[in-house]
Design a protein around this motif. Structure first.
Motif, PDB file in Angstrom:
ATOM      1  N   THR A 233       0.857  -1.189   0.000  1.00 43.49           N
ATOM      2  CA  THR A 233       0.000   0.000   0.000  1.00 43.49           C
ATOM      3  C   THR A 233       0.893   1.240   0.000  1.00 43.49           C
ATOM      4  O   THR A 233       2.109   1.169   0.234  1.00 43.49           O
ATOM      5  CB  THR A 233      -0.917   0.012   1.218  1.00 43.49           C
ATOM      6  N   GLU A 257      -6.076  -1.533  -9.558  1.00 40.72           N
ATOM      7  CA  GLU A 257      -5.563  -2.602  -8.698  1.00 40.72           C
ATOM      8  C   GLU A 257      -4.508  -3.400  -9.461  1.00 40.72           C
ATOM      9  O   GLU A 257      -4.676  -3.697 -10.642  1.00 40.72           O
ATOM     10  CB  GLU A 257      -6.702  -3.537  -8.282  1.00 40.72           C
ATOM     11  N   THR A 276     -12.790  -3.224  -5.053  1.00 38.69           N
ATOM     12  CA  THR A 276     -13.667  -2.086  -5.373  1.00 38.69           C
ATOM     13  C   THR A 276     -13.287  -1.406  -6.675  1.00 38.69           C
ATOM     14  O   THR A 276     -14.012  -0.525  -7.138  1.00 38.69           O
ATOM     15  CB  THR A 276     -13.598  -1.060  -4.238  1.00 38.69           C
ATOM     16  N   TYR A 278     -11.278   0.767  -7.127  1.00 38.42           N
ATOM     17  CA  TYR A 278     -10.846   2.148  -6.921  1.00 38.42           C
ATOM     18  C   TYR A 278      -9.404   2.237  -6.462  1.00 38.42           C
ATOM     19  O   TYR A 278      -8.775   3.279  -6.567  1.00 38.42           O
ATOM     20  CB  TYR A 278     -11.755   2.831  -5.879  1.00 38.42           C
ATOM     21  N   ASN A 279      -8.879   1.148  -5.893  1.00 42.51           N
ATOM     22  CA  ASN A 279      -7.512   1.124  -5.372  1.00 42.51           C
ATOM     23  C   ASN A 279      -7.290   2.281  -4.411  1.00 42.51           C
ATOM     24  O   ASN A 279      -6.347   3.065  -4.549  1.00 42.51           O
ATOM     25  CB  ASN A 279      -6.491   1.173  -6.524  1.00 42.51           C
ATOM     26  N   GLU A 280      -8.202   2.389  -3.438  1.00 40.01           N
ATOM     27  CA  GLU A 280      -8.125   3.514  -2.496  1.00 40.01           C
ATOM     28  C   GLU A 280      -6.903   3.434  -1.583  1.00 40.01           C
ATOM     29  O   GLU A 280      -6.481   4.451  -1.027  1.00 40.01           O
ATOM     30  CB  GLU A 280      -9.401   3.580  -1.645  1.00 40.01           C
ATOM     31  N   ASP A 281      -6.301   2.214  -1.425  1.00 39.16           N
ATOM     32  CA  ASP A 281      -5.115   2.081  -0.578  1.00 39.16           C
ATOM     33  C   ASP A 281      -3.821   2.286  -1.342  1.00 39.16           C
ATOM     34  O   ASP A 281      -2.740   2.238  -0.755  1.00 39.16           O
ATOM     35  CB  ASP A 281      -5.086   0.699   0.081  1.00 39.16           C
TER      36      ASP A 281
END
Length: 858
Positions: A233, A257, A276, A278-281
């Motif tokens: 991350t 991702e 998700t 979005y690859n928010e991490d």
């Protein structure tokens, strides 16, 4: 054997008196002195710095390009391997996506648990042996054993067990996660590192789909390139940059991702996870390559090169050998836990061994379930009719529904016809059992055969069955034991390089071990035993030892045997359950009588007055109110009789020596020490023989009244001895034997009656056969007469038929002859008429229109 003087061994050092902070007093009056070598520790040297910080950027780009291409080829070379691992995960059925099965609505999706059962059973057995509650390490000293070595090894063992069970709390979870996946992937890896901020080792389970090896590799540890695929991350990356592990460079922002392996995606379905997108991490792929390469221009050597995949930039380059190692042997950071080794670098697992059988078992089970489902949910054809066209009705249980019929249709059975389907096949069910047994036979991880074993069978037989039934698991357990040994060696090296003694003392409250303790040979090994892989085997072994100790008590330390048994049974604090061992001490005869009455052991000593002791013991023993009473005798007699035996033996020995000394006038004990040659020993033996003969003669007179008293006491002891409790299994076996004898007797009577009835039946059968033979003879005679009459009748019939045929032929011949004669006469007349007409025409010169019938008309 450790000599006493070795306890005084040590090292004499000098230090400044002003530096008193490095001296710690101990309770026994000693002190612990911590020496500062005024130099960096092994892990703190500049030798282990990040080389990427100082290398030119073009060189780093060249390295990144080269190794990214090699990594891509390594990944492509193992594509089929990843598909096999993915299929194995899907075959467990935990993700509800196991392949195969029918596709109609309501078709069964059940999966046979063969694969899941084997994985869980394997991991459960392995973790119990590899990581017991007290820790996975124990001390083992090679070579000469000294107090100093023992103390040092125990300190190291104590610290390492504390690190693995308390300090590094993720170790157990990572190891268990790894072990559950070993049967599916064929092998998994445990990565070890050192967390300097927490002063402790770190552990990470690395799945086999995240470990790339080159196609040419034949062994994991000898592979020239090992690539660990990491998914970091944004926070992980920043922390590593902050700690100095990676260099601080501008990276391409993480987009989607990162691409993950098929096995990882299949595992998401089991855990119920969905990305998700979005690859928010800020997940990004980072390759950590352990390679043999020429990085510094001084020849090939082991290095650790870390490359960020999205930006293709080198983050770190570290030397991967010991600074003082001229041979540059690579340092291990990964431990392989293999299942079944095969020809290449990748071991094989259950999908390779029983994947087909698992698929067959699932297919057979689904077919049986689908067949049963179809049988319980009828399928039928309906006839069109009524005011509505084809009617589609969905009738639920307990529901009443109307159906419209055509004209003149008064029976609903005339509208619908059930379609017959075959019921679940018994043959398919038997085939399912065969497939399951075949799959379990490949890797047997259960004790199924022991359920049918006779409980009264010898322990050796049971132990042999355990070892034979678990031969495959035994070899796998031995490989896991070797992996744990390699893990402990890496931990030993990490402690020698990075351990901070002061931090450990703050956490524990004392110094379990120091970094200096680990600077030396490896004297810590896994606590697991490669030859013992189950509790059943361990119990069978200790039971065998107990039986041998009971049969030959003179060869065994019974207390040690009992302690071993209690330890094997996992009884907490077993020493509290046993009577404390009592050391023998010299007592007077009265106190000995009291101790024997209480059932406590007593011992005779050579310097005692044996005759006086024997008189006291005999008087107490023969008194019906004391030693001879039923209250005291059961506990007193067994102890005192053995004690009397000791007094008799010691009286005999001391009497022989005293008589020999009085006769020779010398100190026998001193003379025995000075015997140098065989002749002197033989002379000494002759002297003792003469003294012994005299003492034996006197003993008959001295102890004349003793034998009857001893005999009476032994008889009384036998009468008062409690009857041993009957083994319930013996009673059950007796009842079984009695029932068997009754069944045998009843069977014999039944067999006798059956034999008598058989004899009677045989006689009746013989008589009936005779009557049948007589009837058959008469029948044969009648049949012969009948046949003869039929033959005569047939001959007469044939003769009449021949006569009739002859008459018929004669009439036909006569008819044909008459017809022929008539034709010849007619022909002759026609010819004559024709001749006459011809002559008339010649005479007149004119033709006459006359016919002569069938005759010749010239």
């Amino acid at each position: 054997m450790i000599e006493d003087e070795e306890m005084m061994e040590g090292e004499t050092v000098e230090f400044d008196g002003e530096d008193v902070t490095d001296v710690e007093d101990t309770e026994d009056g000693g002190a612990i002195v911590t020496l500062d070598e005024n130099g960096p520790a092994a892990g703190e040297s500049e030798f282990y710095d990040n080389l990427a910080e100082t290398m030119p950027e073009p060189d780093l780009k060249s390295l990144a390009s080269k190794f990214l291409e090699l990594i891509s080829r390594d990944k492509e070379a193992r594509k089929k391997r990843d598909e096999q691992y993915e299929e194995g995960i899907r075959r467990t059925g935990l993700g509800d996506d196991a392949p195969g099965g029918a596709q109609f609505n309501g078709a069964s999706k059940v999966v046979h648990p063969m694969m899941t059962e084997a994985c869980i059973d394997f991991a459960s057995r392995a973790i119990k042996e590899l990581l017991p509650p007290q820790g996975p390490a124990k001390d083992l000293i090679e070579g000469e054993v000294t107090i100093k070595k023992i103390q040092k090894a125990k300190r190291k063992t104590s610290l390492m067990n504390w690190q693995l069970t308390v300090q590094s709390q993720e170790f157990r979870s990572e190891l268990e996660q790894l072990l559950t996946q070993v049967p599916l992937g064929g092998a998994q890896y445990l990565k070890m590192s050192w967390d300097e901020a927490r002063n402790r080792p770190g552990f990470l389970a690395v799945m086999i789909d995240d470990m790339y090896l080159p196609f040419a590799a034949t062994n994991f540890y000898s592979a020239q390139r090992k690539t660990h695929v990491q998914y970091l991350t944004q926070l992980d990356y920043e922390q590593r940059v902050e700690s100095g592990m990676y260099r601080d460079v501008d990276l391409t922002p993480a987009g989607q991702e990162p691409e993950r392996s098929a096995a990882d995606v299949a595992n998401d379905k089991i855990e119920g996870r969905n990305d998700t997108s979005y690859n928010e991490d800020g997940l990004r792929t980072v390759f950590e390559c352990h390679v043999i390469a020429d990085v510094e221009g001084d020849g090939n050597a082991p290095y650790i090169i870390t490359i960020d995949k999205p930006s293709s930039k080198v983050l770190a380059i570290y030397r991967n050998w010991d600074e003082e190692d001229d041979s540059r042997e690579p340092l291990d950071w990964f431990v392989e836990f293999p299942f079944i080794p095969w020809r290449g670098a990748y071991p094989i697992g259950l999908p390779h061994m029983i994947g087909g059988l698992s698929a067959a078992a699932t297919g057979a089970l689904r077919a049986l379930m689908d067949s049963a489902h179809i049988q319980n949910v009828p399928t039928m054809l309906k006839l069109k009719g009524g005011t509505r066209g084809g009617q589609s009705l969905n009738i639920q249980p307990t529901q009443v529904e109307e159906i419209e019929g055509g004209l003149n249709v008064d029976d609903v059975r005339k509208l619908a016809m059930p379609i017959p389907f075959n019921p679940p096949s018994p043959t398919l069910f038997q085939l399912l059992g065969f497939v399951v047994d075949a799959g379990k036979g490949v890797v047997r991880t259960s004790m199924d055969n022991l359920a049918d074993q006779n409980p009264n069978a010898p322990v050796g037989t049971t132990l042999a069955l355990i070892q034979e039934g678990m031969v495959v698991f035994s070899s796998i357990h031995s490989r896991l034991h070797n992996s744990m040994a390699r893990m402990l060696r890496i931990l030993h090296r990490l402690n020698a390089m990075y351990l901070d003694d002061s931090d450990v003392k703050q956490e524990v409250g004392e110094v379990l071990a120091t970094r200096a303790d680990f600077e030396g040979p490896m004297d810590v090994v896994p606590v697991s035993d490669p030859a013992i892989f189950s509790e059943s085997q361990r119990f069978a072994q200790v039971q065998a030892v107990s039986q041998r100790a009971a049969a030959l008590p003179q060869l065994y330390n019974l207390r040690k045997v009992e302690e071993r048994l209690l330890e094997t049974l996992r009884v907490p604090n077993p020493s509290e359950l046993l009577v404390p061992p009592m050391e023998p001490k010299q007592q007077n005869a009265v106190n000995e009588n009291v101790a024997a009455t209480m059932g406590r052991p007593i011992v005779a000593f050579p310097e005692q007055d044996h005759i006086a002791h024997l008189k006291t013991h005999l008087a107490y023993m023969t008194n019906p109110a004391l030693g001879g009473s039923q209250l005291i005798a059961p506990a007193y007699l067994p102890v005192i009789l053995g004690h009397i035996k000791e007094h008799l033996a010691l009286w005999y020995a001391s009497s022989v020596l005293e008589l020999a000394e009085d006769t020779s006038g010398i100190d026998i004990s001193e003379d025995m020490k000075n015997l140098k040659d065989d002749e002197a020993r033989r002379a000494f033996d002759r002297m003792l023989a003469e003294a012994s003969q005299s003492v034996v003669t006197d003993a008959a007179e001295v102890f004349a009244s003793l034998p009857p008293v001893i005999a009476q006491a032994m008889q009384m002891m036998q009468q008062l001895a409690p009857q041993p409790p009957q083994d319930p299994r013996t009673a059950i076996e007796g009842q079984k034997l009695q029932a068997q004898q009754q069944r045998d007797q009843a069977q014999m009577q039944l067999d006798g009656q059956r034999a008598q009835m058989d004899a009677q039946n045989e006689a009746q059968r013989t008589q009936l056969d005779g009557q049948k033979l007589q009837i058959e003879g008469q029948k044969m005679q009648a049949e012969a007469a009948k046949s003869q009459a039929e033959m005569q009748l047939q001959a007469q019939k044939l003769q009449i038929e021949q006569q009739l045929e002859q008459m018929k032929q004669d009439r036909e011949d006569a008819r044909k002859s008459a017809e022929l004669n008539a034709r010849m006469t007619t022909n002759q007349q026609d010819n004559a008429t024709a001749m006459a007409i011809a002559q008339a025409e010649i005479a007149t010169g004119e033709r006459v229109a006359l016919s002569t019938g069938s005759g010749i008309n010239p």
